[in-house]
Design a protein around this motif. Sequence first.
Motif, mmCIF file in Angstrom:
data_model
loop_
_atom_site.group_PDB
_atom_site.id
_atom_site.type_symbol
_atom_site.label_atom_id
_atom_site.label_comp_id
_atom_site.label_asym_id
_atom_site.label_seq_id
_atom_site.Cartn_x
_atom_site.Cartn_y
_atom_site.Cartn_z
ATOM 1 N N GLU A 26 0.805 -1.220 0.000
ATOM 2 C CA GLU A 26 0.000 0.000 0.000
ATOM 3 C C GLU A 26 0.841 1.274 0.000
ATOM 4 O O GLU A 26 0.510 2.247 -0.682
ATOM 5 C CB GLU A 26 -0.968 -0.001 1.184
ATOM 6 C CG GLU A 26 -2.193 -0.865 0.950
ATOM 7 C CD GLU A 26 -3.198 -0.776 2.081
ATOM 8 O OE1 GLU A 26 -2.840 -0.243 3.165
ATOM 9 O OE2 GLU A 26 -4.332 -1.245 1.893
ATOM 10 N N ALA A 29 2.100 1.858 -3.407
ATOM 11 C CA ALA A 29 0.990 2.143 -4.310
ATOM 12 C C ALA A 29 0.572 3.604 -4.220
ATOM 13 O O ALA A 29 0.236 4.233 -5.234
ATOM 14 C CB ALA A 29 -0.196 1.235 -3.997
ATOM 15 N N ALA A 30 0.573 4.146 -3.012
ATOM 16 C CA ALA A 30 0.199 5.557 -2.841
ATOM 17 C C ALA A 30 1.152 6.460 -3.607
ATOM 18 O O ALA A 30 0.725 7.427 -4.275
ATOM 19 C CB ALA A 30 0.192 5.911 -1.358
ATOM 20 N N ALA A 33 0.581 6.081 -7.398
ATOM 21 C CA ALA A 33 -0.622 6.799 -7.834
ATOM 22 C C ALA A 33 -0.338 8.275 -8.049
ATOM 23 O O ALA A 33 -0.816 8.883 -9.012
ATOM 24 C CB ALA A 33 -1.734 6.612 -6.808
ATOM 25 N N VAL A 54 -2.911 -0.512 -6.544
ATOM 26 C CA VAL A 54 -2.643 0.755 -7.218
ATOM 27 C C VAL A 54 -3.926 1.317 -7.815
ATOM 28 O O VAL A 54 -4.172 2.523 -7.762
ATOM 29 C CB VAL A 54 -1.566 0.585 -8.303
ATOM 30 C CG1 VAL A 54 -1.385 1.888 -9.085
ATOM 31 C CG2 VAL A 54 -0.237 0.180 -7.684
ATOM 32 N N ARG A 56 -6.933 1.164 -6.724
ATOM 33 C CA ARG A 56 -7.721 1.832 -5.684
ATOM 34 C C ARG A 56 -7.116 3.177 -5.298
ATOM 35 O O ARG A 56 -7.841 4.105 -4.931
ATOM 36 C CB ARG A 56 -7.835 0.926 -4.451
ATOM 37 C CG ARG A 56 -8.621 -0.346 -4.713
ATOM 38 C CD ARG A 56 -8.954 -1.105 -3.443
ATOM 39 N NE ARG A 56 -7.814 -1.735 -2.806
ATOM 40 C CZ ARG A 56 -7.353 -2.938 -3.109
ATOM 41 N NH1 ARG A 56 -7.917 -3.649 -4.080
ATOM 42 N NH2 ARG A 56 -6.321 -3.468 -2.453
ATOM 43 N N ALA A 57 -5.798 3.287 -5.387
ATOM 44 C CA ALA A 57 -5.141 4.548 -5.038
ATOM 45 C C ALA A 57 -5.180 5.552 -6.181
ATOM 46 O O ALA A 57 -5.274 6.758 -5.949
ATOM 47 C CB ALA A 57 -3.686 4.276 -4.639
ATOM 48 N N ARG A 61 -7.672 9.868 -8.287
ATOM 49 C CA ARG A 61 -6.831 10.985 -8.698
ATOM 50 C C ARG A 61 -6.985 11.341 -10.178
ATOM 51 O O ARG A 61 -6.489 12.382 -10.612
ATOM 52 C CB ARG A 61 -5.353 10.666 -8.414
ATOM 53 C CG ARG A 61 -5.032 10.580 -6.925
ATOM 54 C CD ARG A 61 -3.556 10.261 -6.706
ATOM 55 N NE ARG A 61 -3.190 10.364 -5.301
ATOM 56 C CZ ARG A 61 -2.809 11.486 -4.703
ATOM 57 N NH1 ARG A 61 -2.725 12.604 -5.402
ATOM 58 N NH2 ARG A 61 -2.512 11.501 -3.417
ATOM 59 N N GLN A 85 -13.206 -2.588 -5.984
ATOM 60 C CA GLN A 85 -13.276 -1.235 -6.545
ATOM 61 C C GLN A 85 -14.738 -0.807 -6.671
ATOM 62 O O GLN A 85 -15.563 -1.550 -7.210
ATOM 63 C CB GLN A 85 -12.622 -1.220 -7.930
ATOM 64 C CG GLN A 85 -12.418 0.156 -8.510
ATOM 65 C CD GLN A 85 -11.280 0.898 -7.837
ATOM 66 O OE1 GLN A 85 -10.341 0.286 -7.363
ATOM 67 N NE2 GLN A 85 -11.379 2.205 -7.790
#
Length: 270
Positions: A26, A29-30, A33, A54, A56-57, A61, A85
């Motif tokens: 995670e 992944a943030a 993103a 990724v 979901r992050a 955006r 998702q």
Amino acid sequence: MTESDRMFAGSIPKLYDTLMVPMIFEAYAAEMAVLAAAGLPEAVLETAAGSGVVTRALAPRLGVGARYVVTDLSQAMLDHAATRQPPDGRIEWRQADALDLPFEDATFDVVLCQFGAMFFPDRVAGYAEARRVLKPGGRFLLSVWDRIEENAFADEVSHAVAALFPHDPPRFIACTPHGYHDVALIREELRRAGFTDIAIETREKASHAPSARHVATAYCQGTPLRNEIEVRDASLLALAMDRVAQAIAERHGNGPVSGKMQAHVVAAAG
């Protein structure tokens, strides 16, 4: 690498997403993103998306008119990712091989691949496919784990399980997720695929888990390491988990545990 290593089938997708993803994926992944969303791309392709960490992050955006195609070789992993998702008309879920992408040339502004390139049987071919589907000026983003010695939990798990099978130690963790860490090789293979502008940063983070037992369960049941153990002796799976939990607790304590993890984050353009 075996077919089971690539496919992450059976019960592995759910366990992987529930246990492994919060522990080690995670945080990266943030960051991925943020990199992928820079410049508000209109068309994004994700390869080797796994259970969708990724996705979901990144999805929140992207612009309202963006197209986001999320692919993975494993339909089981992709199906699980889709269940995590919220409904989103911008996202297209598609089973696809990163080495033979079913898309036209110059289709995407960004292609991204978090911790997937290590599984490619031909990385140069995979990179060349990413470059082919990128628009002129597009960006290819990827991340790979650094060597196993720089990743505490992975290293300790590998040693603990290997001790159970001294004549045939499981090598999945060291050889596959952590087997592609040579920065010079990464750069050279990207160049061979046609990329000329390549930036590589090595980023250290901390991996967190609620207990040593959580780490043991995550690695021994939520990754293809489980397949390696069961092929050798399925009756030793529980013992392997006990040995891993003991090794993690001895090094990091009996309560919540944390350990160093380290990865290379790459941005390339043609």
